[in-house]
Design a protein around this motif. Structure first.
Motif, mmCIF file in Angstrom:
data_model
loop_
_atom_site.group_PDB
_atom_site.id
_atom_site.type_symbol
_atom_site.label_atom_id
_atom_site.label_comp_id
_atom_site.label_asym_id
_atom_site.label_seq_id
_atom_site.Cartn_x
_atom_site.Cartn_y
_atom_site.Cartn_z
ATOM 1 N N LEU A 178 94.148 40.093 43.564
ATOM 2 C CA LEU A 178 93.308 39.962 44.756
ATOM 3 C C LEU A 178 91.943 39.337 44.465
ATOM 4 N N PRO A 179 91.197 39.778 43.446
ATOM 5 C CA PRO A 179 89.915 39.103 43.168
ATOM 6 C C PRO A 179 90.097 37.635 42.784
ATOM 7 N N ALA A 180 91.169 37.319 42.071
ATOM 8 C CA ALA A 180 91.411 35.931 41.696
ATOM 9 C C ALA A 180 91.721 35.086 42.925
ATOM 10 N N LEU A 181 92.476 35.627 43.876
ATOM 11 C CA LEU A 181 92.781 34.879 45.095
ATOM 12 C C LEU A 181 91.544 34.687 45.961
ATOM 13 N N VAL A 182 90.674 35.684 46.024
ATOM 14 C CA VAL A 182 89.430 35.552 46.789
ATOM 15 C C VAL A 182 88.542 34.478 46.163
ATOM 16 N N LEU A 183 88.416 34.509 44.848
ATOM 17 C CA LEU A 183 87.624 33.493 44.154
ATOM 18 C C LEU A 183 88.219 32.108 44.343
ATOM 19 N N LEU A 184 89.546 31.997 44.290
ATOM 20 C CA LEU A 184 90.208 30.718 44.513
ATOM 21 C C LEU A 184 89.927 30.197 45.919
ATOM 22 N N GLY A 185 89.968 31.070 46.907
ATOM 23 C CA GLY A 185 89.660 30.661 48.273
ATOM 24 C C GLY A 185 88.224 30.187 48.426
ATOM 25 N N LEU A 186 87.288 30.913 47.820
ATOM 26 C CA LEU A 186 85.880 30.507 47.889
ATOM 27 C C LEU A 186 85.644 29.166 47.208
ATOM 28 N N LEU A 187 86.271 28.958 46.060
ATOM 29 C CA LEU A 187 86.116 27.675 45.369
ATOM 30 C C LEU A 187 86.739 26.532 46.172
ATOM 31 N N GLY A 188 87.856 26.804 46.829
ATOM 32 C CA GLY A 188 88.478 25.781 47.672
ATOM 33 C C GLY A 188 87.596 25.408 48.849
ATOM 34 N N ILE A 189 86.994 26.400 49.494
ATOM 35 C CA ILE A 189 86.088 26.130 50.616
ATOM 36 C C ILE A 189 84.871 25.346 50.142
ATOM 37 N N GLU A 190 84.344 25.710 48.969
ATOM 38 C CA GLU A 190 83.195 24.979 48.426
ATOM 39 C C GLU A 190 83.554 23.531 48.114
ATOM 40 N N LEU A 222 85.920 21.715 49.489
ATOM 41 C CA LEU A 222 86.111 21.008 50.753
ATOM 42 C C LEU A 222 84.766 20.658 51.383
ATOM 43 N N ALA A 223 83.812 21.578 51.355
ATOM 44 C CA ALA A 223 82.486 21.303 51.908
ATOM 45 C C ALA A 223 81.791 20.182 51.141
ATOM 46 N N LEU A 224 81.908 20.196 49.816
ATOM 47 C CA LEU A 224 81.276 19.141 49.022
ATOM 48 C C LEU A 224 81.901 17.781 49.301
ATOM 49 N N VAL A 225 83.203 17.738 49.465
ATOM 50 C CA VAL A 225 83.874 16.462 49.733
ATOM 51 C C VAL A 225 83.500 15.949 51.118
ATOM 52 N N LEU A 226 83.444 16.820 52.106
ATOM 53 C CA LEU A 226 83.147 16.378 53.464
ATOM 54 C C LEU A 226 81.697 15.926 53.639
ATOM 55 N N TRP A 227 80.762 16.521 52.917
ATOM 56 C CA TRP A 227 79.355 16.189 53.086
ATOM 57 C C TRP A 227 78.831 15.201 52.059
ATOM 58 N N SER A 228 79.675 14.695 51.205
ATOM 59 C CA SER A 228 79.222 13.779 50.169
ATOM 60 C C SER A 228 79.389 12.337 50.626
ATOM 61 N N ASP A 229 78.472 11.490 50.175
ATOM 62 C CA ASP A 229 78.571 10.056 50.456
ATOM 63 C C ASP A 229 79.331 9.302 49.373
ATOM 64 N N ARG A 230 79.706 9.972 48.309
ATOM 65 C CA ARG A 230 80.395 9.313 47.194
ATOM 66 C C ARG A 230 81.808 8.883 47.552
ATOM 67 N N PHE A 231 82.400 9.484 48.566
ATOM 68 C CA PHE A 231 83.784 9.203 48.894
ATOM 69 C C PHE A 231 83.920 8.227 50.053
ATOM 70 N N SER A 232 82.924 7.384 50.252
ATOM 71 C CA SER A 232 83.030 6.370 51.287
ATOM 72 C C SER A 232 83.937 5.243 50.789
ATOM 73 N N VAL A 233 84.516 4.526 51.728
ATOM 74 C CA VAL A 233 85.469 3.485 51.375
ATOM 75 C C VAL A 233 84.701 2.242 50.942
ATOM 76 N N THR A 234 84.806 1.885 49.671
ATOM 77 C CA THR A 234 84.189 0.677 49.148
ATOM 78 C C THR A 234 85.196 -0.028 48.255
ATOM 79 N N GLU A 235 85.008 -1.295 48.072
ATOM 80 C CA GLU A 235 85.874 -2.083 47.200
ATOM 81 C C GLU A 235 85.408 -1.941 45.759
ATOM 82 N N PRO A 236 86.342 -1.759 44.811
ATOM 83 C CA PRO A 236 85.927 -1.656 43.416
ATOM 84 C C PRO A 236 85.415 -2.990 42.901
ATOM 85 N N VAL A 237 84.475 -2.913 41.995
ATOM 86 C CA VAL A 237 83.907 -4.112 41.391
ATOM 87 C C VAL A 237 84.838 -4.571 40.282
ATOM 88 N N ALA A 238 85.268 -5.823 40.341
ATOM 89 C CA ALA A 238 86.210 -6.354 39.353
ATOM 90 C C ALA A 238 85.461 -6.711 38.077
#
Length: 166
Positions: A91-103, A105-121
């Motif tokens: 149970l504590p491991a599952l709670v920690l896993l859920g909290l890390l997953g939510i964190e 997801l929040a970091l991915v949604l609020w980050s500008d690093r994951f915007s669609v850009t073309e890679p530099v050749a």
């Protein structure tokens, strides 16, 4: 078409990563890990990095998985499985896993690093030379530390595999 393949490889890699954690047999976990590594190398090919894909296959699928399978085969798996799970300890491991997953997801949604850009050749065939120079000049110490850690893991596997005499 490329995005479809990326989503397919990413979904299969997530499924195989879950199988690594959820499989009861350690051999099945190791084989699922190998499948996950192969999916990641396919993603490297889609990203236009065939050298990283080949290194992924040679180093992780080839060498590391052989080491994992060697350790799994040498230790007594039945005894390790009996000592693996503690009742009520999930149970504590599952709670920690859920909290890390939510964190995450929040970091991915609020980050500008994951915007669609073309890679530099990169120019010409210099990317392999640049990678080798960077690896063995700038990151020589971490590279050597990783090799010593792998050597210690191999020695530890042999020590664990040795039976006590008497």
């Amino acid at each position: 078409m490329g995005q479809g393949f990326f989503l397919l490889f990413a979904a299969v890699s997530v499924i195989t990563a879950l199988m690594v954690v959820l499989a009861r047999n350690p051999i099945h976990s190791a084989l699922a890990l190998m499948a996950c590594f192969l999916q990641i190398s396919a993603i490297f090919v889609l990203l236009g990095a065939p050298l990283l894909a080949v290194i992924q296959i040679f180093v992780y699928v080839g060498a590391i998985m052989v080491l994992f399978l060697f350790v799994i085969m040498m230790i007594d798996v039945r005894e390790a499985v009996l000592q693996r799970f503690v009742p009520g300890g999930n149970l504590p491991a599952l709670v920690l896993l859920g909290l890390l997953g939510i964190e995450m997801l929040a970091l991915v949604l609020w980050s500008d690093r994951f915007s669609v850009t073309e890679p530099v050749a990169a120019s010409g065939g210099d990317e392999i030379r640049q990678l080798g120079t960077t690896l063995f000049a700038d990151y020589l110490l971490p590279f050597e530390v990783a090799s010593v850690i792998l050597l210690a893991a191999l020695v530890g596997a042999i020590v664990l595999a040795r039976r006590e005499s008497g």
